[in-house]
Design an enzyme around this catalytic site. Structure first.
Site, mmCIF file in Angstrom:
data_model
loop_
_atom_site.group_PDB
_atom_site.id
_atom_site.type_symbol
_atom_site.label_atom_id
_atom_site.label_comp_id
_atom_site.label_asym_id
_atom_site.label_seq_id
_atom_site.Cartn_x
_atom_site.Cartn_y
_atom_site.Cartn_z
ATOM 1 N N HIS A 242 38.358 -73.497 77.042
ATOM 2 C CA HIS A 242 38.916 -74.840 76.844
ATOM 3 C C HIS A 242 39.662 -74.862 75.513
ATOM 4 C CE1 HIS A 242 39.363 -79.138 76.676
ATOM 5 N NE2 HIS A 242 38.555 -79.263 75.631
ATOM 6 N N ASP A 249 44.755 -79.770 55.803
ATOM 7 C CA ASP A 249 45.554 -80.276 54.683
ATOM 8 C C ASP A 249 45.061 -79.614 53.402
ATOM 9 O OD1 ASP A 249 46.785 -81.673 52.654
ATOM 10 O OD2 ASP A 249 46.320 -83.670 53.436
ATOM 11 N N CYS A 329 44.560 -79.276 79.253
ATOM 12 C CA CYS A 329 44.054 -79.302 77.873
ATOM 13 C C CYS A 329 45.049 -78.646 76.921
ATOM 14 C CB CYS A 329 42.682 -78.648 77.772
ATOM 15 S SG CYS A 329 42.593 -76.931 78.335
#
Length: 421
Positions: A242, A249, A329
């Site tokens: 999956h 960041d 997905c």
């Protein structure tokens, strides 16, 4: 499932109604967006807009006239007639380039300061999966609907077999070809897709050790190191077959995860600095009594990996399910990363807006976007309008929104005027 219950039971057109809500949220600044009008042709309008400031941008060919002039300077194309307009010059250069090369792919091999293929939507090699509006699916959203049609649920339902369509699964190549141009020239860098399925067969307590010894992790470290100049590092990863994704960041030591299948906070280890975003409850930590489930081990391991190696101080993931069918997905994660390119999540406020965008996204809309954001036909060097099934459905949805907005505006204005007057 909660977000579909009222739509399904009352047979409200999910696509139109939820799309209308999405427009409202975007207009008042509560969620991020992606402008589909920039994909009405075979061009990636965002890349064209970013690098082509000329009056011929998005005309004749997706490639800017400045790139074509590079070929003139190298003697690959004839010098233009200065008495002609920019549009006429670009038309002449495009026609000459096409005549001198053997098709689109041959032209794309010519080196330029910005690769010419970046200005075009990539070709879609995968199938577009079958999906329908959830308002006509036989979804048992609450106790009343589970009791049967005579207790309130409309019998206008469409039976659909919920099963994976392997031909529709996005390949790493397709995701890569879409995201690299989207990131180009921004503060976000996409470093690829990573296969963590090697952890699948190991027990939870073994996974962290197995992860840290695998070559895939060394590849991840190398790519992060090679992109030190970029503020945001973005990648997809596969575990238990999956696809999920993450964006890191570096300035704020903050990492955000996304899983279209949704997440249960009670099935994660508790950390004082890891938060779960719910559309109704916002960003919250889970209980101290929570314990890690096998399907979430990848998130737990990656979060600790970024803490140990890069000093991450906070992380988060979405709670709500965005995807009900089993085939897209990869497209959900691709779209999430594309939105991150356009609206990098600078802190919790930024990621909240991106997660909220996906509140209004479901399988049917994703399948439409898949056939719009990618090129489903033959690749052409000249501008071509998109008129496939996905675009036709999208236009129909937007027309419903436009008509509904006018009806709402008239009714609300009438009520307000009655009060005021």
């Amino acid at each position: 499932m909660d977000k579909y219950t009222e739509l399904v039971i009352n047979k409200i057109p999910e696509l139109g109604f939820v799309n209308l809500l999405s427009h409202i949220y975007q207009t008042v600044g509560l969620c991020s967006s992606i402008d589909i009008s920039k994909f009405k042709t075979n061009c990636n309008g965002y890349v064209v807009e970013r690098f082509d400031k000329s009056e011929t941008a998005g005309k004749v060919s997706c490639v800017p006239i400045s790139i074509l002039m590079e070929l003139v300077e190298r003697g690959m194309l004839s010098k233009p007639d200065n008495s002609k307009s920019q549009l006429e010059v670009k038309t002449d250069l495009v026609n000459e380039l096409i005549s001198k090369n053997n098709g689109f792919e041959d032209i794309m091999t010519i080196p330029t300061s910005i690769p010419m293929k970046y200005f075009f939507k990539p070709v879609l090699k995968e199938k577009v999966s079958k999906a329908i509006d959830f308002s006509v699916m036989d979804i048992k959203g609450d106790d009343v609907s589970r009791m049967g049609i005579r207790y309130g649920e409309n019998d206008k339902v469409v039976k659909i077999k919920i099963a994976p369509e392997r031909d529709a699964w996005m390949t790493n190549t397709s995701i890569h070809q879409f995201l690299i141009p989207m990131c180009y020239g921004t503060e976000v860098i996409y470093i690829g897709q990573f296969n963590f399925n090697f952890m699948n067969r190991h027990a939870i307590y073994e996974k962290s050790s197995v992860f840290n010894k695998n070559t895939e992790v060394f590849k991840l470290k190398d790519r992060i190191r090679d992109n030190r100049s970029s503020r945001f590092i973005m990648f997809g990863f596969c575990y238990l077959h999956h696809w999920k994704c993450a964006i890191y960041d570096k300035n704020r030591d903050f990492i955000c995860f996304y899983d279209s299948g949704g997440n249960n906070p009670n099935e994660f280890n508790h950390y004082r600095n890891f938060f779960f975003y719910s559309n109704s409850d916002g960003l919250n930590r889970n209980s101290y009594l929570s314990s890690l489930a096998n399907e979430n081990a990848d998130i737990d391991i990656l979060f600790n990996f970024f803490i140990d190696n890069y000093g991450v101080t906070a992380g988060c993931i979405n709670v709500e399910v965005n995807q009900l069918l089993e085939s897209e997905c990869g497209m959900f994660t691709c779209l999430f990363m594309a939105v991150c390119c356009l609206n990098p999540p600078k802190g919790f406020k930024g990621i909240r807006k991106i997660y909220t965008y996906f509140k209004f996204l479901a399988d049917k809309k994703v399948t439409m976007l898949k056939s719009i954001l990618f090129n489903v036909g033959k690749m052409e060097f000249t501008i071509k309008e998109v008129d496939g099934e996905g675009m036709q459905q999208y236009k129909k949805m937007e027309k419903w929104c436009a008509n509904t907005i006018n009806i709402l505006a008239n009714k609300i204005t009438s009520r307000v005027e009655d009060i005021i007057n």
